[in-house]
Design a protein around this motif. Sequence first.
Motif, short mmCIF file in Angstrom:
data_model
loop_
_atom_site.label_atom_id
_atom_site.label_comp_id
_atom_site.label_asym_id
_atom_site.label_seq_id
_atom_site.Cartn_x
_atom_site.Cartn_y
_atom_site.Cartn_z
N GLY A 8 2.40 -21.65 36.28
CA GLY A 8 3.13 -22.16 37.38
C GLY A 8 2.97 -22.39 38.76
O GLY A 8 2.21 -21.34 39.04
N GLY A 9 3.29 -23.06 39.67
CA GLY A 9 3.11 -23.02 40.92
C GLY A 9 3.21 -24.40 41.68
O GLY A 9 3.86 -25.34 41.19
N LEU A 10 2.65 -24.57 42.70
CA LEU A 10 2.93 -25.86 43.59
C LEU A 10 1.33 -26.75 43.22
O LEU A 10 0.38 -26.19 43.25
N VAL A 11 2.02 -28.00 42.92
CA VAL A 11 0.93 -29.01 42.89
C VAL A 11 1.20 -30.46 43.60
O VAL A 11 2.49 -30.63 43.79
N GLN A 12 0.40 -30.98 44.11
CA GLN A 12 0.53 -32.32 44.64
C GLN A 12 0.76 -33.57 43.60
O GLN A 12 0.24 -33.28 42.46
N PRO A 13 1.50 -34.24 44.06
CA PRO A 13 1.80 -35.57 43.04
C PRO A 13 0.32 -35.93 42.58
O PRO A 13 -0.66 -36.47 43.67
N GLY A 51 10.35 -18.24 31.42
CA GLY A 51 9.86 -19.47 32.30
C GLY A 51 8.98 -19.31 33.40
O GLY A 51 8.66 -18.23 33.91
N THR A 52 8.35 -20.33 33.81
CA THR A 52 7.53 -20.55 34.99
C THR A 52 7.91 -21.84 35.71
O THR A 52 8.12 -22.69 35.15
N GLN A 53 7.94 -21.54 37.17
CA GLN A 53 8.27 -22.67 37.99
C GLN A 53 7.16 -23.56 38.18
O GLN A 53 6.18 -23.06 38.59
N VAL A 54 7.38 -24.86 38.32
CA VAL A 54 6.62 -26.00 38.75
C VAL A 54 7.23 -26.67 39.75
O VAL A 54 8.22 -26.99 39.66
N THR A 55 6.40 -26.58 40.92
CA THR A 55 7.06 -27.45 42.19
C THR A 55 6.01 -28.30 42.36
O THR A 55 4.89 -28.04 42.52
N VAL A 56 6.48 -29.56 42.79
CA VAL A 56 5.67 -30.78 43.12
C VAL A 56 5.87 -31.00 44.42
O VAL A 56 7.13 -31.30 45.12
N SER A 57 4.95 -31.16 45.21
CA SER A 57 4.95 -31.37 46.70
C SER A 57 3.62 -31.85 47.33
O SER A 57 2.72 -31.12 47.09
N SER A 58 3.56 -32.90 48.26
CA SER A 58 2.52 -33.23 49.10
C SER A 58 2.47 -32.26 50.42
O SER A 58 1.49 -32.62 50.85
#
Length: 127
Positions: free
Chosen positions: A9-14, A120-127
Motif C-alpha cells: 500500500g501507499g500513495l498513488v496518483q489517480p 490491512g494496508t493503506q492505499v491513498t489516492v492523491s494528485s
Amino acid sequence: QVQLVESGGGLVQPGGSLRLSCAVSGSTLSFHAIGWFRQAPGKEREGISCINSSDGSATVVGSVKGRFTISRDKGKNVIYLQMNNVKPEDPAVYYCATDPDYYCSDDGPDATDFTSWGIGTQVTVSS
C-alpha cells in the motif's frame, strides 16, 4: 494457524497503478481461497476479489472490475492484487482474508464467510 500479511500500500496518483501483496504462512495456498477486501472510513468492508488456490479460478466484482486483477504465486504463498487506473474512490484499507471452507463464486467474497484476516494496508489516492 494461518497468518496473512498485506503489503504494497501507499500513495498513488489517480490513473496510476499499485500492486498489493498478501503473504500467507502457516498453511499452503493449496487448500485456501483468498479474498481481497477494502474498507474506507465510515463505510462497510467491501469484498472486491477472490481466488481459489485449488484451481486458480478468480472473481473480481463491483467498481474495480476491469481495473483490478488478482493472481497467485503458489511457490511463494503470495496472492497479489494489481490495481490499475486507480480512481479517487479507491482509497481504503485493503485486507486479505482466507477460510478453508470457502470457495469463490461469481458473486464475489463476503466478509462474513472469512475467518482469518490480515491487518490491512493503506492505499491513498492523491494528485
